[in-house]
Motif scaffolding. Sequence first.
Motif, PDB file in Angstrom:
ATOM      1  N   VAL A 148      79.799  36.280  73.002  1.00 44.91           N
ATOM      2  CA  VAL A 148      79.435  35.580  74.231  1.00 44.91           C
ATOM      3  C   VAL A 148      80.684  35.440  75.088  1.00 44.91           C
ATOM      4  N   SER A 149      80.581  35.866  76.332  1.00 44.69           N
ATOM      5  CA  SER A 149      81.727  35.796  77.245  1.00 44.69           C
ATOM      6  C   SER A 149      81.250  35.398  78.629  1.00 44.69           C
ATOM      7  N   ASP A 150      82.209  35.137  79.528  1.00 42.71           N
ATOM      8  CA  ASP A 150      81.850  34.869  80.918  1.00 42.71           C
ATOM      9  C   ASP A 150      81.933  36.170  81.708  1.00 42.71           C
ATOM     10  N   THR A 151      81.656  36.088  83.009  1.00 40.91           N
ATOM     11  CA  THR A 151      81.605  37.307  83.823  1.00 40.91           C
ATOM     12  C   THR A 151      82.983  37.916  84.049  1.00 40.91           C
ATOM     13  N   SER A 152      84.041  37.213  83.650  1.00 36.82           N
ATOM     14  CA  SER A 152      85.392  37.781  83.722  1.00 36.82           C
ATOM     15  C   SER A 152      85.813  38.401  82.399  1.00 36.82           C
ATOM     16  N   GLY A 153      84.930  38.346  81.416  1.00 34.59           N
ATOM     17  CA  GLY A 153      85.235  38.930  80.116  1.00 34.59           C
ATOM     18  C   GLY A 153      85.906  37.981  79.151  1.00 34.59           C
ATOM     19  N   ARG A 154      86.107  36.729  79.543  1.00 33.17           N
ATOM     20  CA  ARG A 154      86.750  35.755  78.651  1.00 33.17           C
ATOM     21  C   ARG A 154      85.745  35.266  77.611  1.00 33.17           C
ATOM     22  N   PRO A 155      86.135  35.240  76.330  1.00 35.20           N
ATOM     23  CA  PRO A 155      85.210  34.762  75.303  1.00 35.20           C
ATOM     24  C   PRO A 155      84.904  33.282  75.477  1.00 35.20           C
ATOM     25  N   ILE A 156      83.694  32.900  75.113  1.00 35.82           N
ATOM     26  CA  ILE A 156      83.277  31.499  75.198  1.00 35.82           C
ATOM     27  C   ILE A 156      83.106  30.981  73.775  1.00 35.82           C
ATOM     28  N   ALA A 157      84.037  30.158  73.347  1.00 39.79           N
ATOM     29  CA  ALA A 157      83.960  29.558  72.021  1.00 39.79           C
ATOM     30  C   ALA A 157      83.033  28.352  72.057  1.00 39.79           C
ATOM     31  N   GLY A 158      82.338  28.126  70.966  1.00 38.91           N
ATOM     32  CA  GLY A 158      81.494  26.938  70.842  1.00 38.91           C
ATOM     33  C   GLY A 158      80.204  26.993  71.634  1.00 38.91           C
ATOM     34  N   ALA A 159      79.804  28.153  72.121  1.00 38.60           N
ATOM     35  CA  ALA A 159      78.519  28.271  72.810  1.00 38.60           C
ATOM     36  C   ALA A 159      77.396  28.066  71.786  1.00 38.60           C
ATOM     37  N   ARG A 160      76.388  27.308  72.187  1.00 37.41           N
ATOM     38  CA  ARG A 160      75.246  27.065  71.295  1.00 37.41           C
ATOM     39  C   ARG A 160      74.228  28.182  71.488  1.00 37.41           C
ATOM     40  N   ILE A 161      73.803  28.781  70.385  1.00 41.87           N
ATOM     41  CA  ILE A 161      72.814  29.855  70.427  1.00 41.87           C
ATOM     42  C   ILE A 161      71.596  29.430  69.621  1.00 41.87           C
ATOM     43  N   ASP A 162      70.462  29.323  70.300  1.00 44.77           N
ATOM     44  CA  ASP A 162      69.187  29.103  69.613  1.00 44.77           C
ATOM     45  C   ASP A 162      68.465  30.440  69.538  1.00 44.77           C
ATOM     46  N   VAL A 163      67.926  30.749  68.372  1.00 41.11           N
ATOM     47  CA  VAL A 163      67.225  32.011  68.144  1.00 41.11           C
ATOM     48  C   VAL A 163      65.881  31.694  67.496  1.00 41.11           C
ATOM     49  N   TRP A 164      64.826  32.392  67.947  1.00 36.02           N
ATOM     50  CA  TRP A 164      63.527  32.236  67.310  1.00 36.02           C
ATOM     51  C   TRP A 164      62.709  33.513  67.501  1.00 36.02           C
ATOM     52  N   GLU A 165      61.783  33.760  66.590  1.00 30.53           N
ATOM     53  CA  GLU A 165      60.997  34.986  66.641  1.00 30.53           C
ATOM     54  C   GLU A 165      59.738  34.856  65.794  1.00 30.53           C
ATOM     55  N   ALA A 166      58.830  35.828  65.973  1.00 31.90           N
ATOM     56  CA  ALA A 166      57.652  35.936  65.126  1.00 31.90           C
ATOM     57  C   ALA A 166      58.006  36.691  63.844  1.00 31.90           C
ATOM     58  N   ASP A 167      57.183  36.510  62.820  1.00 34.80           N
ATOM     59  CA  ASP A 167      57.397  37.247  61.575  1.00 34.80           C
ATOM     60  C   ASP A 167      56.713  38.611  61.648  1.00 34.80           C
ATOM     61  N   ALA A 168      56.718  39.339  60.541  1.00 32.04           N
ATOM     62  CA  ALA A 168      56.158  40.695  60.525  1.00 32.04           C
ATOM     63  C   ALA A 168      54.655  40.710  60.759  1.00 32.04           C
ATOM     64  N   ASP A 169      53.992  39.571  60.577  1.00 36.31           N
ATOM     65  CA  ASP A 169      52.557  39.480  60.864  1.00 36.31           C
ATOM     66  C   ASP A 169      52.284  39.088  62.310  1.00 36.31           C
ATOM     67  N   GLY A 170      53.348  38.923  63.099  1.00 36.96           N
ATOM     68  CA  GLY A 170      53.174  38.591  64.507  1.00 36.96           C
ATOM     69  C   GLY A 170      52.943  37.123  64.777  1.00 36.96           C
ATOM     70  N   CYS A 171      53.283  36.261  63.818  1.00 35.38           N
ATOM     71  CA  CYS A 171      53.065  34.822  63.982  1.00 35.38           C
ATOM     72  C   CYS A 171      54.381  34.059  63.947  1.00 35.38           C
ATOM     73  N   TYR A 172      54.481  33.025  64.785  1.00 34.97           N
ATOM     74  CA  TYR A 172      55.603  32.085  64.730  1.00 34.97           C
ATOM     75  C   TYR A 172      55.270  31.009  63.705  1.00 34.97           C
ATOM     76  N   ASP A 173      56.306  30.365  63.199  1.00 32.91           N
ATOM     77  CA  ASP A 173      56.084  29.359  62.150  1.00 32.91           C
ATOM     78  C   ASP A 173      55.102  28.278  62.584  1.00 32.91           C
ATOM     79  N   VAL A 174      55.181  27.848  63.864  1.00 29.60           N
ATOM     80  CA  VAL A 174      54.325  26.762  64.331  1.00 29.60           C
ATOM     81  C   VAL A 174      52.860  27.161  64.417  1.00 29.60           C
ATOM     82  N   GLN A 175      52.553  28.447  64.306  1.00 33.53           N
ATOM     83  CA  GLN A 175      51.164  28.892  64.380  1.00 33.53           C
ATOM     84  C   GLN A 175      50.444  28.816  63.037  1.00 33.53           C
ATOM     85  N   TYR A 176      51.177  28.492  61.982  1.00 37.80           N
ATOM     86  CA  TYR A 176      50.557  28.476  60.663  1.00 37.80           C
ATOM     87  C   TYR A 176      49.892  27.145  60.326  1.00 37.80           C
ATOM     88  N   GLY A 177      50.178  26.104  61.064  1.00 38.03           N
ATOM     89  CA  GLY A 177      49.503  24.835  60.833  1.00 38.03           C
ATOM     90  C   GLY A 177      50.018  24.046  59.659  1.00 38.03           C
TER      91      GLY A 177
END
Length: 312
Positions: free
Chosen positions: A153-182
Amino acid sequence: MTPSTGPAEPGPAQPPAVSPEQSAREQALVDEVVASFAGAESPRLRQLMQALTRHLHAFVREARLTEEEWSAAVEFLTAAGHITDDKRQEFILLSDVLGLSMQTIAVNNEAVGDATEATVFGPFFVEGAPRIEQGGDLAFGAKGQPCWVEGRVSDTSGRPIAGARIDVWEADADGCYDVQYGDDRTAARGQLFTDEDGGYRFWAVTPTPYPIPHDGPVGRMLQAVGRSPMRAAHLHFMVAAEGHRTLVTHIFVAGDEYLTHDSVFGVKESLVRDFAVQPPGTPTPDGRELGDTEWARTRFDVVLATVPASPH
């Protein structure tokens, strides 16, 4: 003479001609309704309501909307309201498939240098995802091919950004997100922070295509117009750092058949990545033992736009 390659694509429909008297009558109504919002205390609210009025009336006049079609539209919106609950928002789904969500994102994320492009947020983000360390596995047991994801992760000048928070989420191989399982499972989502060099790395699962909810009025509309409900395979990212514009985006899988007709128009060419499949037994970047399992790897470097300094 150039040989014909088939029937020409039809151009935009031309509105039927109306008499000057009829046109004046219709315009008088537009003017009257627009003027009715002139007294709004909020200038922004006044602008929004007047613009909305002009565009809605322009649609009715251009299409020469029938009363039966107007009634069907009201029934459609009513059905969208009835199916909406605390877990499903049919109106956001409608906005997505009409491209309105992506257009709003485009308007609010103006191009800045080589800053990474934004795309739709989607309905499956959850606050407070589990914290993982660099190289951790956010699959948490989700079904799918193991996938190593890394980048910087960097800024538009190419400087690295330390401590940036990254949230990641995705569906599983069956095409479902965890919250869809009930149930109470938490899977295929996590949060981590970049290191001193702006780097990040984690294990997930290789994204797969899946359909948006299509058992309601929006799904029936897509079927009626011959459109697929499928979303191109993708991995969600939200990246935030002080002094920079928070980025909500995806990465997409190169070669996916749905890249050219993603149901919510979320695909950007700049966000398509190779997910290189590694044969069983190939050494992993962190020494993880996967036995006779295939795995994939990809790289996604993120560039965040700087928030302009306040004039005050």
